[in-house]
Design an enzyme around this catalytic site. Structure first.
Site, PDB file in Angstrom:
ATOM      1  N   TYR A 173       0.662  -1.443   0.452  1.00 38.07           N
ATOM      2  CA  TYR A 173      -0.293  -0.359  -0.164  1.00 38.07           C
ATOM      3  C   TYR A 173       0.754   1.198   0.145  1.00 38.07           C
ATOM      4  O   TYR A 173       0.640   1.778  -1.027  1.00 38.07           O
ATOM      5  CB  TYR A 173      -0.749   0.191   1.208  1.00 38.07           C
ATOM      6  CG  TYR A 173      -1.826   0.835   0.989  1.00 38.07           C
ATOM      7  CD1 TYR A 173      -2.708   0.884   0.442  1.00 38.07           C
ATOM      8  CD2 TYR A 173      -1.607   2.419   2.493  1.00 38.07           C
ATOM      9  CE1 TYR A 173      -4.107   2.385   0.448  1.00 38.07           C
ATOM     10  CE2 TYR A 173      -2.696   2.841   2.021  1.00 38.07           C
ATOM     11  CZ  TYR A 173      -3.812   3.392   1.789  1.00 38.07           C
ATOM     12  OH  TYR A 173      -4.712   3.979   1.760  1.00 38.07           O
ATOM     13  N   LYS A 181       0.790   4.005  -2.537  1.00 35.83           N
ATOM     14  CA  LYS A 181       0.990   5.591  -2.700  1.00 35.83           C
ATOM     15  C   LYS A 181       2.307   6.545  -3.108  1.00 35.83           C
ATOM     16  O   LYS A 181       1.595   7.547  -3.323  1.00 35.83           O
ATOM     17  CB  LYS A 181       0.402   5.834  -1.259  1.00 35.83           C
ATOM     18  CG  LYS A 181      -1.091   5.337  -0.827  1.00 35.83           C
ATOM     19  CD  LYS A 181      -2.180   5.725  -1.577  1.00 35.83           C
ATOM     20  CE  LYS A 181      -3.653   5.176  -1.913  1.00 35.83           C
ATOM     21  NZ  LYS A 181      -4.391   5.930  -2.476  1.00 35.83           N
ATOM     22  N   ILE A 240      -9.427   7.916   8.053  1.00 35.33           N
ATOM     23  CA  ILE A 240     -10.824   8.778   7.388  1.00 35.33           C
ATOM     24  C   ILE A 240     -11.439   7.456   7.889  1.00 35.33           C
ATOM     25  O   ILE A 240     -11.584   6.699   7.846  1.00 35.33           O
ATOM     26  CB  ILE A 240     -11.398   9.594   6.384  1.00 35.33           C
ATOM     27  CG1 ILE A 240      -9.415  10.097   6.053  1.00 35.33           C
ATOM     28  CG2 ILE A 240     -12.117   9.476   6.185  1.00 35.33           C
ATOM     29  CD1 ILE A 240      -9.968  11.507   6.754  1.00 35.33           C
TER      30      ILE A 240
HETATM   31  P1  NDP Z   1     -13.490   2.297   0.547  1.00 37.59           P
HETATM   32  O1  NDP Z   1     -12.751   0.940   0.688  1.00 37.59           O
HETATM   33  O2  NDP Z   1     -14.960   2.818   1.294  1.00 37.59           O
HETATM   34  O3  NDP Z   1     -14.011   2.756  -1.357  1.00 37.59           O
HETATM   35  C1  NDP Z   1     -13.557   2.268  -2.351  1.00 37.59           C
HETATM   36  C2  NDP Z   1     -13.408   2.608  -3.380  1.00 37.59           C
HETATM   37  O4  NDP Z   1     -12.854   2.572  -4.283  1.00 37.59           O
HETATM   38  C3  NDP Z   1     -14.958   1.830  -4.507  1.00 37.59           C
HETATM   39  O5  NDP Z   1     -16.117   2.652  -4.312  1.00 37.59           O
HETATM   40  C4  NDP Z   1     -14.413   0.858  -4.173  1.00 37.59           C
HETATM   41  O6  NDP Z   1     -15.127   0.468  -5.601  1.00 37.59           O
HETATM   42  C5  NDP Z   1     -13.208   1.128  -5.223  1.00 37.59           C
HETATM   43  N1  NDP Z   1     -12.406   0.279  -5.993  1.00 37.59           N
HETATM   44  C6  NDP Z   1     -12.085  -0.309  -5.833  1.00 37.59           C
HETATM   45  N2  NDP Z   1     -10.692  -0.848  -6.469  1.00 37.59           N
HETATM   46  C7  NDP Z   1     -11.411  -1.130  -7.743  1.00 37.59           C
HETATM   47  C8  NDP Z   1     -10.822  -1.197  -9.077  1.00 37.59           C
HETATM   48  N3  NDP Z   1      -9.744  -1.704  -8.962  1.00 37.59           N
HETATM   49  N4  NDP Z   1     -11.696  -0.201  -9.613  1.00 37.59           N
HETATM   50  C9  NDP Z   1     -12.641   0.590  -9.784  1.00 37.59           C
HETATM   51  N5  NDP Z   1     -12.881   1.193  -9.034  1.00 37.59           N
HETATM   52  C10 NDP Z   1     -12.247   0.206  -7.959  1.00 37.59           C
HETATM   53  O7  NDP Z   1     -12.032   3.171  -0.237  1.00 37.59           O
HETATM   54  P2  NDP Z   1     -12.146   4.925   0.797  1.00 37.59           P
HETATM   55  O8  NDP Z   1     -13.080   5.725   0.712  1.00 37.59           O
HETATM   56  O9  NDP Z   1     -11.939   4.654   2.091  1.00 37.59           O
HETATM   57  O10 NDP Z   1     -10.213   5.381   0.130  1.00 37.59           O
HETATM   58  C11 NDP Z   1     -10.744   6.294  -0.683  1.00 37.59           C
HETATM   59  C12 NDP Z   1      -8.986   6.245  -1.426  1.00 37.59           C
HETATM   60  O11 NDP Z   1      -8.536   7.074   0.229  1.00 37.59           O
HETATM   61  C13 NDP Z   1      -8.286   5.140  -1.317  1.00 37.59           C
HETATM   62  O12 NDP Z   1      -7.349   5.178  -2.523  1.00 37.59           O
HETATM   63  C14 NDP Z   1      -7.362   4.748  -0.170  1.00 37.59           C
HETATM   64  O13 NDP Z   1      -5.940   4.824  -0.863  1.00 37.59           O
HETATM   65  C15 NDP Z   1      -7.939   6.426   0.647  1.00 37.59           C
HETATM   66  N6  NDP Z   1      -7.114   7.026   1.766  1.00 37.59           N
HETATM   67  C16 NDP Z   1      -8.132   6.691   2.631  1.00 37.59           C
HETATM   68  C17 NDP Z   1      -8.404   6.051   4.232  1.00 37.59           C
HETATM   69  C18 NDP Z   1      -8.769   6.053   4.918  1.00 37.59           C
HETATM   70  O14 NDP Z   1      -8.252   6.501   6.186  1.00 37.59           O
HETATM   71  N7  NDP Z   1     -10.451   5.508   4.734  1.00 37.59           N
HETATM   72  C19 NDP Z   1      -6.742   7.124   4.705  1.00 37.59           C
HETATM   73  C20 NDP Z   1      -5.658   7.586   3.633  1.00 37.59           C
HETATM   74  C21 NDP Z   1      -6.380   7.573   1.551  1.00 37.59           C
HETATM   75  P3  NDP Z   1     -16.743  -0.618  -5.141  1.00 37.59           P
HETATM   76  O15 NDP Z   1     -17.761  -0.289  -3.779  1.00 37.59           O
HETATM   77  O16 NDP Z   1     -16.680  -1.039  -5.930  1.00 37.59           O
HETATM   78  O17 NDP Z   1     -15.352  -1.964  -4.227  1.00 37.59           O
END
Ligand code: NDP
Length: 247
Positions: free
Chosen positions: A157, A161, A190
């Site tokens: 991861y 990133k 988050i």
């Molecule tokens: P979630 O797990 O809540 O949502 C992830 C989203 O990405 C979903 O809509 C999922 O689709 C989509 N997704 C995953 N894999 C694919 C793929 N191969 N193709 C298309 N879509 C895909 O994650 P978060 O909202 O928490 O995180 C969003 C971003 O923020 C990420 O990049 C994460 O690394 C980053 N982030 C999050 C943090 C946190 O604390 N939450 C902290 C720092 C960074 P589906 O719904 O169909 O599964």
């Protein structure tokens, strides 16, 4: 700050859940046309659409896998055919598959790198081809402070990133002359499904590290994305904005 994105179209990958959903909703509230994409969780996508019925004429969902080049090519063909133009891409979709390196399977390494980093490359490559023709654009990658500091059990991861940030810095230099900026928003902890599977004691430990003593909200991350995507943020380019409560 009141944002105005009327007359603009935004693509948010992973835009139906978590941070992406918050970003998509903030753009909708600011008047944008939003294309929110997801990979497989159709029920979350439907729930998101239902909750935003008010915006049904400006909210569009698309399902595909950002790690698959052919899927991404087909998506952009669809966008070109059905939307005259888009101005903003938010590379938000992401996954984690945690394990210490000595035990990390090739599948878990590949899945994280292909989704987070290669997905960003696929989406950005096709997007800049369009944005360069129109001589305007904003790309925002959602990264993580873990890319900078590292974290035991998250080498895949962290590498993905850090890679997204290095990618953004390089791309920002390639496209700046066409009035396209490329930046990153790096959220701390988050409150989303992404960290929902962590054991309670681990969450407490993380919370203890956050100077403002709480997890962030998706709205707080979305605000930073809209700020960087704003037309007036034209001189902010190739940078990373941390939304971490001071980690
Ligand atoms: P979630 O797990 O809540 O949502 C992830 C989203 O990405 C979903 O809509 C999922 O689709 C989509 N997704 C995953 N894999 C694919 C793929 N191969 N193709 C298309 N879509 C895909 O994650 P978060 O909202 O928490 O995180 C969003 C971003 O923020 C990420 O990049 C994460 O690394 C980053 N982030 C999050 C943090 C946190 O604390 N939450 C902290 C720092 C960074 P589906 O719904 O169909 O599964």
């Amino acid at each position: 700050m009141n944002f105005d994105f009327k007359e603009q179209t935004v693509i948010v990958t992973g835009g139906t859940r978590g941070i992406g959903r918050g970003v998509a909703e903030a753009f909708l509230a600011a008047g944008a046309q939003v294309i929110a994409t997801y990979r497989s969780d159709t029920s979350a996508a439907q729930a998101f659409q239902k909750a935003n019925e008010n915006y049904q004429d400006r909210l569009h969902l698309r399902q595909f896998d950002v790690s698959k080049h052919d899927d991404v090519v087909a998506f952009f063909k669809d966008v070109e055919e059905n939307f005259k133009q888009f101005e903003i891409l938010v590379n938000n979709s992401g996954i984690r598959r945690d394990s210490v390196v000595g035990m990390m399977s090739v599948e878990d390494w590949d899945a994280v790198i292909h989704t987070n980093l290669t997905g960003t490359y696929h989406m950005s490559k096709l997007a800049v081809q369009h944005l360069m023709r129109h001589r305007y654009g904003r790309i925002v990658n959602i990264t993580s402070p873990i890319g900078r500091y590292g974290f035991a059990g998250q080498a895949n991861y962290a590498a993905s990133k850090a890679g997204q940030e290095a990618f953004a810095r390089s791309l920002s230099k390639e496209v700046a002359s066409r009035k396209i900026t490329v930046n990153c928003v790096s959220p701390g902890f988050i409150d989303t499904d992404f960290i929902a599977d962590l054991p309670e004691d681990q969450k407490k430990k993380y919370l203890g590290q956050v100077p403002v003593k709480r997890f962030g909200t998706v709205a707080e991350v979305a605000r930073a994305v809209l700020f960087l995507a704003d037309r007036d943020s034209a001189y902010i380019n190739g940078t990373v904005l941390e939304i971490t409560g001071g980690l």
